[in-house]
Scaffold this motif. Structure first.
Motif, PDB file in Angstrom:
ATOM      1  N   SER A 132     106.664  59.466  -1.682  1.00  0.00           N
ATOM      2  CA  SER A 132     106.401  58.651  -0.491  1.00  0.00           C
ATOM      3  C   SER A 132     106.639  58.912   0.973  1.00  0.00           C
ATOM      4  CB  SER A 132     107.448  57.292  -0.817  1.00  0.00           C
ATOM      5  OG  SER A 132     107.092  56.237   0.339  1.00  0.00           O
ATOM      6  N   ARG A 171      97.436  56.066  -6.441  1.00  0.00           N
ATOM      7  CA  ARG A 171      98.292  55.231  -5.471  1.00  0.00           C
ATOM      8  C   ARG A 171      99.037  54.081  -6.095  1.00  0.00           C
ATOM      9  NH1 ARG A 171      95.844  54.017   0.430  1.00  0.00           N
ATOM     10  NH2 ARG A 171      97.977  53.325   1.141  1.00  0.00           N
ATOM     11  N   ASP A 214     102.222  50.790  -5.858  1.00  0.00           N
ATOM     12  CA  ASP A 214     102.990  50.060  -4.841  1.00  0.00           C
ATOM     13  C   ASP A 214     104.553  50.651  -4.801  1.00  0.00           C
ATOM     14  OD1 ASP A 214     100.856  47.944  -4.334  1.00  0.00           O
ATOM     15  OD2 ASP A 214     101.591  46.788  -6.147  1.00  0.00           O
ATOM     16  N   GLU A 215     105.130  50.017  -4.004  1.00  0.00           N
ATOM     17  CA  GLU A 215     106.602  50.663  -3.687  1.00  0.00           C
ATOM     18  C   GLU A 215     107.375  50.920  -4.990  1.00  0.00           C
ATOM     19  OE1 GLU A 215     109.353  47.167  -2.525  1.00  0.00           O
ATOM     20  OE2 GLU A 215     107.228  46.611  -2.061  1.00  0.00           O
ATOM     21  N   SER A 231     109.779  53.867   0.349  1.00  0.00           N
ATOM     22  CA  SER A 231     108.896  53.449  -0.198  1.00  0.00           C
ATOM     23  C   SER A 231     108.547  52.025   0.070  1.00  0.00           C
ATOM     24  CB  SER A 231     108.906  53.791  -1.677  1.00  0.00           C
ATOM     25  OG  SER A 231     109.440  52.780  -2.513  1.00  0.00           O
ATOM     26  N   SER A 232     109.391  51.296   0.301  1.00  0.00           N
ATOM     27  CA  SER A 232     109.386  49.746   0.263  1.00  0.00           C
ATOM     28  C   SER A 232     109.349  49.594   1.999  1.00  0.00           C
ATOM     29  CB  SER A 232     110.528  49.037  -0.033  1.00  0.00           C
ATOM     30  OG  SER A 232     110.538  49.097  -1.382  1.00  0.00           O
ATOM     31  N   ARG A 269     108.459  48.238   5.413  1.00  0.00           N
ATOM     32  CA  ARG A 269     107.383  47.359   6.118  1.00  0.00           C
ATOM     33  C   ARG A 269     107.479  47.099   7.646  1.00  0.00           C
ATOM     34  NH1 ARG A 269     107.345  45.961   1.112  1.00  0.00           N
ATOM     35  NH2 ARG A 269     105.806  44.892   0.455  1.00  0.00           N
ATOM     36  N   LEU A 282     103.439  46.882   4.416  1.00  0.00           N
ATOM     37  CA  LEU A 282     104.013  48.233   3.826  1.00  0.00           C
ATOM     38  C   LEU A 282     103.248  49.454   4.436  1.00  0.00           C
ATOM     39  CD1 LEU A 282     105.546  49.438   1.516  1.00  0.00           C
ATOM     40  CD2 LEU A 282     103.473  49.393   0.207  1.00  0.00           C
ATOM     41  N   ASN A 331     102.506  55.274  -1.150  1.00  0.00           N
ATOM     42  CA  ASN A 331     103.255  55.614  -2.538  1.00  0.00           C
ATOM     43  C   ASN A 331     102.300  56.371  -3.478  1.00  0.00           C
ATOM     44  OD1 ASN A 331     105.720  54.823  -1.191  1.00  0.00           O
ATOM     45  ND2 ASN A 331     105.064  52.827  -1.511  1.00  0.00           N
TER      46      ASN A 331
END
Length: 175
Positions: free
Chosen positions: A83, A145, A147-148, A157-158, A160, A165, A169
């Motif tokens: 990430s 690729r 999501d978190e 990685s989360s 915002r 976002l 990741n």
């Protein structure tokens, strides 16, 4: 030989994971730079996780060397979850005309690092295109690729900004 799961740059303990960091800390198991993993044997690590670490490396040599080291220490089929701040997204956000000065400063801080100590400077801006090419050049064949990750409670990685976002990741598998 036992197979490890390694959190590079981490500080929070989690059962089944060892922490590798450039700085010592209460839960850090290994101290060193992520472009030099010589204390780990070839194919000795099942999973590597690194949240907001690799942007601290020079794209000229350190980043390429670090990704080759990850590839080397992973078992065949091993997973690398990385990430980094999404440089392309952050550039677009920075230019949005409705952002306040504080919001622009926050984005600038993410792009260049907090600069709170000698290790907190960012040397490269990574986009999906750049990062996926660096990973493929290191030998990874399956790069996607995602999501978190949410593997550790306070990982980046989360992260915002205004609900968006800002982390890129990526999961890469050693073929």
């Amino acid at each position: 030989m036992s197979v490890l799961r390694l959190n590079i740059g981490g500080t929070e303990p989690r059962t089944g994971w060892k922490i590798f960091n450039v700085q010592c800390g209460e839960h850090v198991d290994f101290i060193g730079k992520c472009d030099n993993l010589t204390e780990f044997a070839d194919g000795s690590i099942a999973e590597v996780y690194a949240s907001h670490v690799y942007e601290h490396l020079s794209y000229v040599g350190e980043l390429k060397r670090a990704l080759r080291e990850i590839y080397r220490v992973l078992v065949p089929g091993g997973r690398f979850r990385i990430s980094v701040p999404d440089f392309e997204l952050l550039c677009r956000m920075f230019l949005h005309p409705r952002l306040t000065l504080d919001q622009r400063f926050y984005i600038m801080n993410i792009i260049f690092g907090g600069q709170l100590d000698a290790h907190d400077f960012h040397k490269v801006g990574l986009t999906w295109e750049f990062l996926s090419n660096f990973l493929r050049d290191a030998g990874f064949t399956a790069v996607r690729r995602v999501d978190e990750f949410g593997l550790f409670p306070n990982d980046c990685s989360s992260t915002r900004l205004s609900g968006v976002l800002i982390s890129l990741n990526v999961e890469a598998i050693k073929g």
